[in-house]
Design a protein around this motif. Sequence first.
Motif, PDB file in Angstrom:
ATOM      1  N   ASP A   3      64.506  13.456  23.537  1.00 59.92           N
ATOM      2  CA  ASP A   3      63.381  13.825  24.390  1.00 59.92           C
ATOM      3  C   ASP A   3      63.881  14.051  25.806  1.00 59.92           C
ATOM      4  OD1 ASP A   3      61.579  13.479  22.305  1.00 59.92           O
ATOM      5  OD2 ASP A   3      61.257  11.365  22.776  1.00 59.92           O
ATOM      6  N   ILE A   4      63.175  14.891  26.546  1.00 61.01           N
ATOM      7  CA  ILE A   4      63.497  15.164  27.937  1.00 61.01           C
ATOM      8  C   ILE A   4      62.234  14.946  28.762  1.00 61.01           C
ATOM      9  CG2 ILE A   4      64.171  16.909  29.618  1.00 61.01           C
ATOM     10  CD1 ILE A   4      65.784  18.275  27.455  1.00 61.01           C
ATOM     11  N   LEU A   5      62.369  14.239  29.873  1.00 58.51           N
ATOM     12  CA  LEU A   5      61.271  14.049  30.803  1.00 58.51           C
ATOM     13  C   LEU A   5      61.652  14.726  32.107  1.00 58.51           C
ATOM     14  CD1 LEU A   5      58.633  12.671  31.754  1.00 58.51           C
ATOM     15  CD2 LEU A   5      60.034  10.697  32.383  1.00 58.51           C
ATOM     16  N   ILE A   6      60.807  15.633  32.580  1.00 56.05           N
ATOM     17  CA  ILE A   6      61.063  16.332  33.834  1.00 56.05           C
ATOM     18  C   ILE A   6      60.036  15.852  34.850  1.00 56.05           C
ATOM     19  CG2 ILE A   6      61.216  18.564  34.989  1.00 56.05           C
ATOM     20  CD1 ILE A   6      61.888  19.778  32.252  1.00 56.05           C
ATOM     21  N   ARG A   7      60.518  15.257  35.913  1.00 52.80           N
ATOM     22  CA  ARG A   7      59.624  14.715  36.939  1.00 52.80           C
ATOM     23  C   ARG A   7      59.539  15.662  38.124  1.00 52.80           C
ATOM     24  NH1 ARG A   7      62.169   9.316  35.619  1.00 52.80           N
ATOM     25  NH2 ARG A   7      60.511   8.256  34.499  1.00 52.80           N
ATOM     26  N   ASN A   8      58.437  15.534  38.852  1.00 57.30           N
ATOM     27  CA  ASN A   8      58.222  16.230  40.128  1.00 57.30           C
ATOM     28  C   ASN A   8      58.287  17.747  40.008  1.00 57.30           C
ATOM     29  OD1 ASN A   8      58.021  13.696  41.417  1.00 57.30           O
ATOM     30  ND2 ASN A   8      60.239  13.597  41.591  1.00 57.30           N
ATOM     31  N   SER A  27      51.672  25.876  22.056  1.00 60.81           N
ATOM     32  CA  SER A  27      51.460  24.731  22.929  1.00 60.81           C
ATOM     33  C   SER A  27      52.490  24.786  24.063  1.00 60.81           C
ATOM     34  CB  SER A  27      51.638  23.422  22.157  1.00 60.81           C
ATOM     35  OG  SER A  27      52.997  23.274  21.763  1.00 60.81           O
ATOM     36  N   LEU A  28      52.236  24.030  25.112  1.00 59.40           N
ATOM     37  CA  LEU A  28      53.181  23.984  26.223  1.00 59.40           C
ATOM     38  C   LEU A  28      54.538  23.485  25.726  1.00 59.40           C
ATOM     39  CD1 LEU A  28      53.925  24.242  29.196  1.00 59.40           C
ATOM     40  CD2 LEU A  28      52.943  21.952  29.563  1.00 59.40           C
ATOM     41  N   GLN A  29      54.510  22.469  24.884  1.00 57.17           N
ATOM     42  CA  GLN A  29      55.757  21.928  24.352  1.00 57.17           C
ATOM     43  C   GLN A  29      56.506  22.974  23.535  1.00 57.17           C
ATOM     44  OE1 GLN A  29      55.438  18.243  22.203  1.00 57.17           O
ATOM     45  NE2 GLN A  29      57.478  18.433  21.316  1.00 57.17           N
ATOM     46  N   ALA A  30      55.821  23.705  22.687  1.00 59.39           N
ATOM     47  CA  ALA A  30      56.464  24.739  21.872  1.00 59.39           C
ATOM     48  C   ALA A  30      57.030  25.851  22.758  1.00 59.39           C
ATOM     49  CB  ALA A  30      55.484  25.313  20.864  1.00 59.39           C
ATOM     50  N   GLU A  31      56.292  26.215  23.799  1.00 59.26           N
ATOM     51  CA  GLU A  31      56.764  27.259  24.720  1.00 59.26           C
ATOM     52  C   GLU A  31      58.035  26.817  25.434  1.00 59.26           C
ATOM     53  OE1 GLU A  31      56.481  31.061  26.473  1.00 59.26           O
ATOM     54  OE2 GLU A  31      55.291  30.199  24.869  1.00 59.26           O
ATOM     55  N   LEU A  32      58.041  25.582  25.928  1.00 60.87           N
ATOM     56  CA  LEU A  32      59.217  25.065  26.626  1.00 60.87           C
ATOM     57  C   LEU A  32      60.411  24.923  25.676  1.00 60.87           C
ATOM     58  CD1 LEU A  32      57.493  22.416  28.892  1.00 60.87           C
ATOM     59  CD2 LEU A  32      58.492  24.599  29.591  1.00 60.87           C
ATOM     60  N   HIS A  33      60.136  24.493  24.470  1.00 59.46           N
ATOM     61  CA  HIS A  33      61.196  24.369  23.464  1.00 59.46           C
ATOM     62  C   HIS A  33      61.855  25.725  23.221  1.00 59.46           C
ATOM     63  CE1 HIS A  33      63.007  23.811  19.478  1.00 59.46           C
ATOM     64  NE2 HIS A  33      63.032  22.518  19.760  1.00 59.46           N
ATOM     65  N   GLU A  35      61.795  28.433  25.210  1.00 59.73           N
ATOM     66  CA  GLU A  35      62.466  28.920  26.417  1.00 59.73           C
ATOM     67  C   GLU A  35      63.805  28.218  26.639  1.00 59.73           C
ATOM     68  OE1 GLU A  35      61.783  31.506  28.420  1.00 59.73           O
ATOM     69  OE2 GLU A  35      60.230  31.964  26.979  1.00 59.73           O
ATOM     70  N   LEU A  36      63.856  26.923  26.431  1.00 49.27           N
ATOM     71  CA  LEU A  36      65.120  26.193  26.598  1.00 49.27           C
ATOM     72  C   LEU A  36      66.143  26.636  25.557  1.00 49.27           C
ATOM     73  CD1 LEU A  36      63.766  22.632  27.396  1.00 49.27           C
ATOM     74  CD2 LEU A  36      65.041  24.132  28.946  1.00 49.27           C
ATOM     75  N   SER A  37      65.700  26.814  24.331  1.00 46.90           N
ATOM     76  CA  SER A  37      66.609  27.270  23.275  1.00 46.90           C
ATOM     77  C   SER A  37      67.146  28.663  23.570  1.00 46.90           C
ATOM     78  CB  SER A  37      65.887  27.269  21.924  1.00 46.90           C
ATOM     79  OG  SER A  37      65.512  25.961  21.576  1.00 46.90           O
ATOM     80  N   LYS A  38      66.278  29.576  24.028  1.00 43.97           N
ATOM     81  CA  LYS A  38      66.717  30.933  24.377  1.00 43.97           C
ATOM     82  C   LYS A  38      67.700  30.898  25.543  1.00 43.97           C
ATOM     83  CE  LYS A  38      63.038  33.371  25.090  1.00 43.97           C
ATOM     84  NZ  LYS A  38      61.849  34.246  25.156  1.00 43.97           N
ATOM     85  N   SER A  39      67.460  30.017  26.488  1.00 46.83           N
ATOM     86  CA  SER A  39      68.337  29.898  27.651  1.00 46.83           C
ATOM     87  C   SER A  39      69.746  29.471  27.234  1.00 46.83           C
ATOM     88  CB  SER A  39      67.753  28.887  28.630  1.00 46.83           C
ATOM     89  OG  SER A  39      68.640  28.656  29.687  1.00 46.83           O
ATOM     90  N   VAL A  40      69.827  28.503  26.355  1.00 53.51           N
ATOM     91  CA  VAL A  40      71.135  28.040  25.875  1.00 53.51           C
ATOM     92  C   VAL A  40      71.823  29.140  25.083  1.00 53.51           C
ATOM     93  CG1 VAL A  40      72.277  26.423  24.301  1.00 53.51           C
ATOM     94  CG2 VAL A  40      70.550  25.606  25.917  1.00 53.51           C
ATOM     95  N   HIS A  41      71.069  29.837  24.243  1.00 53.41           N
ATOM     96  CA  HIS A  41      71.644  30.927  23.449  1.00 53.41           C
ATOM     97  C   HIS A  41      72.165  32.037  24.353  1.00 53.41           C
ATOM     98  CE1 HIS A  41      72.332  33.638  20.135  1.00 53.41           C
ATOM     99  NE2 HIS A  41      71.631  34.544  20.765  1.00 53.41           N
ATOM    100  N   ALA A  42      71.399  32.380  25.371  1.00 51.97           N
ATOM    101  CA  ALA A  42      71.817  33.432  26.306  1.00 51.97           C
ATOM    102  C   ALA A  42      73.079  33.017  27.040  1.00 51.97           C
ATOM    103  CB  ALA A  42      70.700  33.733  27.300  1.00 51.97           C
TER     104      ALA A  42
END
Length: 79
Positions: A3-8, A27-33, A35-42
């Motif tokens: 899990d990841i917690l992003i503060r502030n 969902s927001l969680q699915a969208e962030l998941h 986007e993060l996966s695409k970012s790592v792949h890119a």
Amino acid sequence: MGDILIRNLDDAVIAALKRRADSNGRSLQAELHLELSKSVHAQTKAEFIARSRRLREAADMSKLDGESWTWIREDRDGR
């Protein structure tokens, strides 16, 4: 899985991400998941391309203007 917690995080950023998730039917969680996966792949793809370019630049490409059969003949004649 971890899990990841992003503060502030700025409220405007959160609102924009929620709107994007809603417009994509996620969902927001699915969208962030996603986007993060695409970012790592890119990033991985960009690293691969950069490494390929470095290898190509380091390779001796001087013989590439001939025909492959001439290289084979030169190799055989040299034995």
